[in-house]
Write a protein that holds these residues in place. Structure first.
Motif, PDB file in Angstrom:
ATOM      1  N   UNK A   1       3.769 -10.846   7.855  1.00  0.00           N
ATOM      2  CA  UNK A   1       3.033 -10.467   6.653  1.00  0.00           C
ATOM      3  C   UNK A   1       3.455  -9.068   6.235  1.00  0.00           C
ATOM      4  N   UNK A   2       3.584  -8.880   4.955  1.00  0.00           N
ATOM      5  CA  UNK A   2       3.958  -7.571   4.440  1.00  0.00           C
ATOM      6  C   UNK A   2       2.710  -6.702   4.305  1.00  0.00           C
ATOM      7  N   UNK A   3       2.875  -5.415   4.591  1.00  0.00           N
ATOM      8  CA  UNK A   3       1.800  -4.448   4.459  1.00  0.00           C
ATOM      9  C   UNK A   3       2.005  -3.683   3.159  1.00  0.00           C
ATOM     10  N   UNK A   4       0.962  -3.626   2.342  1.00  0.00           N
ATOM     11  CA  UNK A   4       0.991  -2.927   1.057  1.00  0.00           C
ATOM     12  C   UNK A   4       0.077  -1.720   1.191  1.00  0.00           C
ATOM     13  N   UNK A   5       0.683  -0.545   1.267  1.00  0.00           N
ATOM     14  CA  UNK A   5      -0.097   0.687   1.355  1.00  0.00           C
ATOM     15  C   UNK A   5      -0.221   1.267  -0.043  1.00  0.00           C
ATOM     16  N   UNK A   6      -1.454   1.497  -0.445  1.00  0.00           N
ATOM     17  CA  UNK A   6      -1.689   1.964  -1.808  1.00  0.00           C
ATOM     18  C   UNK A   6      -2.963   2.789  -1.882  1.00  0.00           C
ATOM     19  N   UNK A   7      -3.107   3.481  -3.000  1.00  0.00           N
ATOM     20  CA  UNK A   7      -4.315   4.239  -3.306  1.00  0.00           C
ATOM     21  C   UNK A   7      -4.916   3.567  -4.535  1.00  0.00           C
ATOM     22  N   UNK A   8      -6.106   2.982  -4.399  1.00  0.00           N
ATOM     23  CA  UNK A   8      -6.672   2.164  -5.475  1.00  0.00           C
ATOM     24  C   UNK A   8      -6.808   2.849  -6.840  1.00  0.00           C
ATOM     25  N   UNK A   9      -6.889   4.169  -6.865  1.00  0.00           N
ATOM     26  CA  UNK A   9      -7.043   4.870  -8.147  1.00  0.00           C
ATOM     27  C   UNK A   9      -5.701   5.241  -8.781  1.00  0.00           C
ATOM     28  N   UNK A  10      -4.613   4.996  -8.075  1.00  0.00           N
ATOM     29  CA  UNK A  10      -3.278   5.343  -8.552  1.00  0.00           C
ATOM     30  C   UNK A  10      -2.798   4.291  -9.563  1.00  0.00           C
ATOM     31  N   UNK A  11      -2.380   4.738 -10.735  1.00  0.00           N
ATOM     32  CA  UNK A  11      -1.967   3.796 -11.776  1.00  0.00           C
ATOM     33  C   UNK A  11      -0.711   3.012 -11.367  1.00  0.00           C
ATOM     34  N   UNK A  12       0.223   3.650 -10.682  1.00  0.00           N
ATOM     35  CA  UNK A  12       1.422   2.951 -10.236  1.00  0.00           C
ATOM     36  C   UNK A  12       1.068   1.905  -9.187  1.00  0.00           C
ATOM     37  N   UNK A  13       0.120   2.236  -8.311  1.00  0.00           N
ATOM     38  CA  UNK A  13      -0.319   1.275  -7.289  1.00  0.00           C
ATOM     39  C   UNK A  13      -1.004   0.074  -7.945  1.00  0.00           C
ATOM     40  N   UNK A  14      -1.787   0.324  -8.976  1.00  0.00           N
ATOM     41  CA  UNK A  14      -2.449  -0.776  -9.701  1.00  0.00           C
ATOM     42  C   UNK A  14      -1.401  -1.684 -10.343  1.00  0.00           C
ATOM     43  N   UNK A  15      -0.384  -1.066 -10.930  1.00  0.00           N
ATOM     44  CA  UNK A  15       0.702  -1.830 -11.560  1.00  0.00           C
ATOM     45  C   UNK A  15       1.437  -2.663 -10.507  1.00  0.00           C
ATOM     46  N   UNK A  16       1.693  -2.067  -9.336  1.00  0.00           N
ATOM     47  CA  UNK A  16       2.377  -2.773  -8.252  1.00  0.00           C
ATOM     48  C   UNK A  16       1.518  -3.925  -7.736  1.00  0.00           C
TER      49      UNK A  16
ATOM     50  N   UNK B   1      -2.618  13.722   5.685  1.00  0.00           N
ATOM     51  CA  UNK B   1      -3.370  13.124   4.580  1.00  0.00           C
ATOM     52  C   UNK B   1      -2.539  12.020   3.942  1.00  0.00           C
ATOM     53  N   UNK B   2      -3.173  10.871   3.747  1.00  0.00           N
ATOM     54  CA  UNK B   2      -2.487   9.778   3.071  1.00  0.00           C
ATOM     55  C   UNK B   2      -2.067  10.148   1.659  1.00  0.00           C
ATOM     56  N   UNK B   3      -2.730  11.152   1.098  1.00  0.00           N
ATOM     57  CA  UNK B   3      -2.424  11.550  -0.278  1.00  0.00           C
ATOM     58  C   UNK B   3      -1.085  12.299  -0.376  1.00  0.00           C
ATOM     59  N   UNK B   4      -0.526  12.701   0.767  1.00  0.00           N
ATOM     60  CA  UNK B   4       0.772  13.373   0.782  1.00  0.00           C
ATOM     61  C   UNK B   4       1.904  12.342   0.768  1.00  0.00           C
ATOM     62  N   UNK B   5       1.584  11.109   1.167  1.00  0.00           N
ATOM     63  CA  UNK B   5       2.588  10.052   1.288  1.00  0.00           C
ATOM     64  C   UNK B   5       2.829   9.373  -0.064  1.00  0.00           C
ATOM     65  N   UNK B   6       4.103   9.214  -0.394  1.00  0.00           N
ATOM     66  CA  UNK B   6       4.455   8.515  -1.639  1.00  0.00           C
ATOM     67  C   UNK B   6       3.967   7.078  -1.560  1.00  0.00           C
ATOM     68  N   UNK B   7       3.460   6.591  -2.635  1.00  0.00           N
ATOM     69  CA  UNK B   7       2.916   5.242  -2.667  1.00  0.00           C
ATOM     70  C   UNK B   7       3.270   4.599  -3.997  1.00  0.00           C
ATOM     71  N   UNK B   8       3.163   3.305  -4.065  1.00  0.00           N
ATOM     72  CA  UNK B   8       2.854   2.361  -2.997  1.00  0.00           C
ATOM     73  C   UNK B   8       4.031   2.190  -2.043  1.00  0.00           C
ATOM     74  N   UNK B   9       3.708   1.643  -0.881  1.00  0.00           N
ATOM     75  CA  UNK B   9       4.713   1.298   0.115  1.00  0.00           C
ATOM     76  C   UNK B   9       4.565  -0.181   0.443  1.00  0.00           C
TER      77      UNK B   9
END
Length: 119
Positions: free
Chosen positions: A3-18, A90-98
Protein backbone atom coordinates in the motif's frame (compact mmCIF):
# COMPACT_ATOMS: atom_id res chain seq x y z
CA UNK A 1 4.63 -2.22 1.89
CA UNK A 2 2.30 -2.83 -1.03
CA UNK A 3 0.00 0.00 0.00
CA UNK A 4 1.23 3.46 -0.80
CA UNK A 5 1.56 6.01 1.99
CA UNK A 6 0.27 9.52 1.24
CA UNK A 7 1.74 12.09 3.60
CA UNK A 8 -0.10 15.37 3.46
CA UNK A 9 -1.28 18.40 5.40
CA UNK A 10 -5.07 18.69 5.08
CA UNK A 11 -5.05 22.50 4.89
CA UNK A 12 -2.43 22.60 2.11
CA UNK A 13 -3.95 23.47 -1.28
CA UNK A 14 -1.42 21.35 -3.19
CA UNK A 15 -2.16 18.38 -0.91
CA UNK A 16 -5.90 18.82 -1.53
CA UNK A 17 -5.25 18.88 -5.28
CA UNK A 18 -3.10 15.73 -4.99
CA UNK A 19 -5.74 13.96 -2.87
CA UNK A 20 -8.40 14.80 -5.46
CA UNK A 21 -6.13 13.51 -8.23
CA UNK A 22 -5.61 10.22 -6.33
CA UNK A 23 -9.37 9.85 -5.83
CA UNK A 24 -10.17 10.75 -9.47
CA UNK A 25 -7.66 8.13 -10.64
CA UNK A 26 -8.91 5.46 -8.20
CA UNK A 27 -5.52 5.09 -6.54
CA UNK A 28 -5.82 3.80 -3.00
CA UNK A 29 -3.39 5.11 -0.38
CA UNK A 30 -3.03 5.17 3.36
CA UNK A 31 -3.28 8.85 4.25
CA UNK A 32 -1.25 10.41 7.04
CA UNK A 33 -1.49 13.98 8.34
CA UNK A 34 2.14 15.11 8.49
CA UNK A 35 1.29 17.89 10.96
CA UNK A 36 0.20 15.40 13.64
CA UNK A 37 2.11 12.26 12.67
CA UNK A 38 5.63 13.41 11.90
CA UNK A 39 7.97 11.13 9.96
CA UNK A 40 10.60 9.48 12.16
CA UNK A 41 14.36 9.71 11.62
CA UNK A 42 14.39 6.15 10.34
CA UNK A 43 11.51 6.77 7.92
CA UNK A 44 13.06 9.94 6.53
CA UNK A 45 16.53 8.45 6.16
CA UNK A 46 15.03 5.50 4.27
CA UNK A 47 12.82 7.67 2.08
CA UNK A 48 15.66 10.03 1.19
CA UNK A 49 17.87 7.08 0.19
CA UNK A 50 15.05 5.40 -1.78
CA UNK A 51 14.13 8.62 -3.59
CA UNK A 52 17.63 9.19 -4.92
CA UNK A 53 17.03 12.91 -4.39
CA UNK A 54 19.25 15.30 -2.44
CA UNK A 55 18.00 15.87 1.10
CA UNK A 56 17.31 19.53 0.24
CA UNK A 57 14.33 18.38 -1.90
CA UNK A 58 12.59 17.21 1.29
CA UNK A 59 12.36 20.71 2.75
CA UNK A 60 9.20 22.80 2.47
CA UNK A 61 11.00 25.90 1.21
CA UNK A 62 7.85 28.01 1.16
CA UNK A 63 6.95 27.23 4.77
CA UNK A 64 6.95 29.62 7.70
CA UNK A 65 9.46 27.61 9.76
CA UNK A 66 11.88 27.33 6.83
CA UNK A 67 11.88 31.10 6.43
CA UNK A 68 11.87 32.02 10.13
CA UNK A 69 14.80 29.74 10.94
CA UNK A 70 16.73 30.69 7.79
CA UNK A 71 16.98 27.02 6.87
CA UNK A 72 18.11 27.91 3.35
CA UNK A 73 21.59 28.58 4.75
CA UNK A 74 21.56 25.56 7.08
CA UNK A 75 20.61 23.22 4.22
CA UNK A 76 23.74 24.32 2.34
CA UNK A 77 26.19 23.58 5.17
CA UNK A 78 24.69 21.11 7.66
CA UNK A 79 25.33 17.37 7.60
CA UNK A 80 22.59 14.97 6.50
CA UNK A 81 22.19 13.88 10.14
CA UNK A 82 21.63 17.49 11.23
CA UNK A 83 19.18 18.05 8.37
CA UNK A 84 17.20 14.93 9.27
CA UNK A 85 16.99 16.24 12.87
CA UNK A 86 15.51 19.49 11.51
CA UNK A 87 13.05 17.59 9.30
CA UNK A 88 11.78 15.41 12.17
CA UNK A 89 11.37 18.45 14.44
CA UNK A 90 8.13 19.39 12.65
CA UNK A 91 6.11 17.86 9.85
CA UNK A 92 5.58 21.39 8.59
CA UNK A 93 9.27 21.55 7.58
CA UNK A 94 8.84 18.55 5.26
CA UNK A 95 7.84 19.15 1.64
CA UNK A 96 4.46 17.69 0.91
CA UNK A 97 2.62 15.83 -0.36
CA UNK A 98 4.74 12.70 -0.35
CA UNK A 99 3.90 9.31 -1.80
CA UNK A 100 5.95 6.48 -0.36
CA UNK A 101 5.96 2.92 -1.66
CA UNK A 102 8.51 0.16 -1.28
CA UNK A 103 9.98 1.05 -4.70
CA UNK A 104 9.90 4.86 -4.88
CA UNK A 105 9.22 8.15 -3.11
CA UNK A 106 7.47 11.04 -4.84
CA UNK A 107 8.14 14.45 -3.28
CA UNK A 108 5.68 17.23 -4.05
CA UNK A 109 2.79 16.95 -6.48
CA UNK A 110 3.85 16.69 -10.10
CA UNK A 111 0.89 15.31 -12.05
CA UNK A 112 3.06 13.93 -14.89
CA UNK A 113 5.43 12.18 -12.51
CA UNK A 114 2.55 10.82 -10.44
CA UNK A 115 0.78 9.55 -13.57
CA UNK A 116 3.92 7.78 -14.70
CA UNK A 117 4.56 6.10 -11.33
CA UNK A 118 1.06 5.47 -10.03
CA UNK A 119 -1.05 4.51 -13.03
Amino acid sequence: MSTKLFLQYPKCSTCKKAAKWLKDNSISVDSRDISVDNPTKEELAGWIKLSGLPISKFFNTSGKIYKEQNLKEKVKSASNEELIEILVSSGMVVKRPLIVSDKYVLVGFDEDEWSEQLK
